[in-house]
Enzyme design. Structure first.
Site, short mmCIF file in Angstrom:
data_model
loop_
_atom_site.label_atom_id
_atom_site.label_comp_id
_atom_site.label_asym_id
_atom_site.label_seq_id
_atom_site.Cartn_x
_atom_site.Cartn_y
_atom_site.Cartn_z
N TYR A 74 -1.65 8.64 8.43
CA TYR A 74 -2.88 8.88 7.68
C TYR A 74 -3.68 7.56 7.64
O TYR A 74 -3.13 6.50 7.32
CB TYR A 74 -2.52 9.34 6.27
CG TYR A 74 -3.72 9.48 5.37
CD1 TYR A 74 -4.65 10.48 5.59
CD2 TYR A 74 -3.94 8.60 4.32
CE1 TYR A 74 -5.78 10.61 4.79
CE2 TYR A 74 -5.06 8.72 3.50
CZ TYR A 74 -5.97 9.72 3.75
OH TYR A 74 -7.07 9.83 2.96
N ARG A 100 -1.11 6.62 -20.93
CA ARG A 100 -0.89 6.12 -19.57
C ARG A 100 0.55 6.40 -19.16
O ARG A 100 0.83 6.78 -18.03
CB ARG A 100 -1.20 4.61 -19.47
CG ARG A 100 -1.07 4.14 -18.04
CD ARG A 100 -1.19 2.64 -17.76
NE ARG A 100 -1.99 1.90 -18.69
CZ ARG A 100 -1.46 1.08 -19.62
NH1 ARG A 100 -0.15 0.89 -19.68
NH2 ARG A 100 -2.24 0.44 -20.46
N LYS A 106 -4.02 18.05 -1.45
CA LYS A 106 -4.07 18.94 -0.30
C LYS A 106 -3.44 20.30 -0.65
O LYS A 106 -3.99 21.01 -1.47
CB LYS A 106 -3.40 18.27 0.90
CG LYS A 106 -3.82 16.78 1.08
CD LYS A 106 -5.27 16.59 1.42
CE LYS A 106 -5.77 15.15 1.34
NZ LYS A 106 -4.98 14.15 2.04
N ASP A 115 6.17 11.05 3.74
CA ASP A 115 4.90 11.64 3.33
C ASP A 115 4.93 13.11 3.76
O ASP A 115 4.83 13.42 4.95
CB ASP A 115 3.75 10.88 4.00
CG ASP A 115 2.37 11.43 3.63
OD1 ASP A 115 2.29 12.58 3.16
OD2 ASP A 115 1.37 10.70 3.82
#
Ligand SMILES: *Cc1c(COP(=O)(O)O)cnc(C)c1O
Length: 385
Positions: free
Chosen positions: A104, A52, A201, A176
Site C-alpha cells: 500500500y 482517549r 475498507k 495487513d
C-alpha cells in the site's frame, strides 16, 4: 453475555461484542459521545477515566473485530495508518523490518519518509517467494510486515511460510489483511502475531468512515500496543465506531456478493481484446493461486487490469468514462470504484519502483462493489469501447 467465539462467521458479525445496553435494553450499542467520565472520588471510577484510553462504543467494536479474526484482543485506531504506525513504534533505532515490494502506497511512504528518519531500516523484497526472506534476516530483524493479497498486483504471500521463518528467528509477523477482510482470511490462525486492518475498507464497507484496527492473541503485545495507542493518541471517535459496528453486521453478505461479482467480472475481462494483463488470484494460472486457495475462503472483488497499448492519456480517458464505477481512491465499499494507482493510491512511490513492481501507467484497479453484476459488466463494456 453469550460467548460467540464458537459460532459461525455471520452470527459473530452480527452479535459478537453487541450487548444490549444495561440501563435501557437498547439493542444497539449506544454512541458514548463523551471525553471524560465522572469519578466518585479521585481514582475511583467505573473503569473509564478519559476517552482517549477507553470508550464503551469502541470496546464493543473491538470485541466484534477480535471475534471475526478469532483473536483475543483488538485495538481500534483513527485510521489504518494510525494502526500501522503503532506497530512500527514497537521498534527501536537500529531495528530492521522485512516487507513486500508491492505495498500500500501509504505504508511505503510512512516506512521510508517517517521511520527511516528514526533509524529503522526497511527491506522491500518479493515476499511471494518466502525463501527470499531468510537472506535478509539478521540479528537486528524484528518484524516482517506482509500485505496479502498485495495492492494492486494481487500477489499472494504464504502467511504460514512467513510465520515459520518469523518464529524460527524470534521475529514478529504482522499481516495487513485489508484486501481479504476477516471473512476471506484469518492470519492469526496461520501463525501471524498481529493482524492489521484498514477498517475504512471492507469492515466499514460503506465508504463513510476512516479507521484502523490491530488484532492479536498475545497479552504482552496487546499491552504494549495499547500503551502506544493511549500515549500517542490515534484513537477513533465513538460515532465512527458505531458506524463500523453497523457496517460489519452485513460483512458476510457483502463479501459473498463482492466475490460473486468479482469472479464474473474477472472472467469477462480475461478474454477482452483491450486487456493485456489481468491480476485476480482466482484464476488457476495466477502464479500464487494454490496458496490463495489454501489460505483464503474465496478470491475477493479486487481486480487489476493492464490496458493493451494504452498510454497515460488513453488510460485516463477510459478511467474517466465509467457511469456506474466511480473514479476514486479507496476500496471495499458497496459501490464499485476504479482507481489509477500510478497517480492516485501509489503516487508516493517513485516511478522506477512502481514500474519494477508492475504498477505501470496503464494499470487500473477495480474494487468491485455489490451492485447487479450485469450493470457493472455493461459499464466496463462501454468504457473500454
Ligand atoms: C487503505 C489501506 C491502508 C491504510 O488505511 P487508512 O484507513 O486509509 O489509513 C493500509 N493498507 C491497505 C492495504 C489499504 O488498502
Amino acid at each position: 453475555m453469550t460467548d460467540f467465539s464458537k459460532h459461525k462467521f455471520g452470527t459473530k458479525a452480527i452479535h459478537a461484542g453487541a450487548e444490549a445496553d444495561p440501563t435501557t435494553g437498547a439493542i444497539m450499542t449506544p454512541i458514548y459521545q463523551t471525553s471524560t467520565y465522572v469519578q466518585e472520588s479521585p481514582g475511583k471510577n467505573k473503569g473509564y477515566g478519559y476517552a482517549r484510553g477507553k470508550n464503551p462504543t469502541r470496546e464493543a467494536l473491538q470485541k466484534n473485530i477480535a471475534a471475526l479474526e478469532n483473536g483475543k484482543h483488538c485495538i481500534c485506531f483513527a485510521s489504518g495508518m494510525g494502526a500501522t504506525d503503532a506497530v512500527i513504534k514497537l521498534l527501536r533505532p537500529g531495528d530492521e523490518v522485512i516487507t513486500g515490494d508491492d505495498l500500500y502506497g501509504g505504508s511505503y511512504r510512512m516506512f521510508t519518509k517517517i521511520f527511516e528518519n528514526y533509524g529503522i531500516k526497511f527491506h522491500f523484497i518479493n515476499l511471494s517467494n518466502a525463501e527470499n526472506i531468510s537472506k535478509y534476516v539478521n540479528k537486528n530483524t524484528k518484524l516482517i510486515w506482509a500485505e496479502t493479497p498485495t495492492n494492486p498486483t494481487m500477489q499472494i504471500i504464504d502467511i504460514e511460510a512467513c510465520s515459520k521463518i518469523a518464529k524460527a528467528n524470534n521475529i514478529l509477523l504482522a499481516v495487513d489483511n485489508t484486501f481479504a477482510s476477516p471473512y476471506l482470511q484469518n492470519p492469526l490462525a496461520l501463525g501471524a502475531d498481529i493482524v492489521m486492518h484498514s477498517v475504512t475498507k471492507y469492515l466499514g464497507g460503506h465508504s463513510d468512515v476512516v479507521m484502523g484496527a490491530l488484532v492479536m492473541n498475545d497479552d504482552k503485545l496487546h499491552e504494549q500496543l495499547y500503551f502506544i495507542l493511549n500515549s500517542c493518541g490515534a484513537n477513533p471517535g465513538p460515532m465512527d465506531c458505531f458506524l463500523v459496528m453497523r457496517g460489519i453486521k452485513t460483512l458476510h453478505l457483502r463479501m459473498e456478493r463482492h466475490c460473486f461479482n468479482g469472479k464474473k467480472i474477472a472472467e469477462y475481462l480475461k478474454t477482452h481484446p483491450k486487456i493485456e494483463k489481468i491480476y485476480w488470484p482466482g484464476f488457476t494460472d495466477h502464479p500464487n493461486h494454490a496458496i490463495a486457495k489454501k489460505q483464503m475462503r474465496d478470491f475477493g472483488g479486487m481486480i487489476s487490469i493492464v490496458l493493451k497499448g494504452a498510454d497515460q492519456n488513453k488510460t485516463f480517458k477510459i478511467a474517466s468514462s465509467f457511469k456506474v464505477f466511480s473514479l476514486a481512491e479507496s476500496l471495499g465499499g458497496v459501490e464499485s470504484l476504479i482507481n489509477h494507482p500510478a497517480t492516485m493510491t501509489h503516487a508516493s512511490i517513485p516511478k522506477a519502483e512502481r514500474d519494477k513492481a508492475g504498477v505501470v501507467d496503464n494499470l487500473l484497479r477495480l474494487s468491485v462493489g455489490v451492485e447487479d453484476v450485469e450493470d457493472l459488466i455493461e459499464d466496463l463494456k462501454q468504457a473500454l469501447a
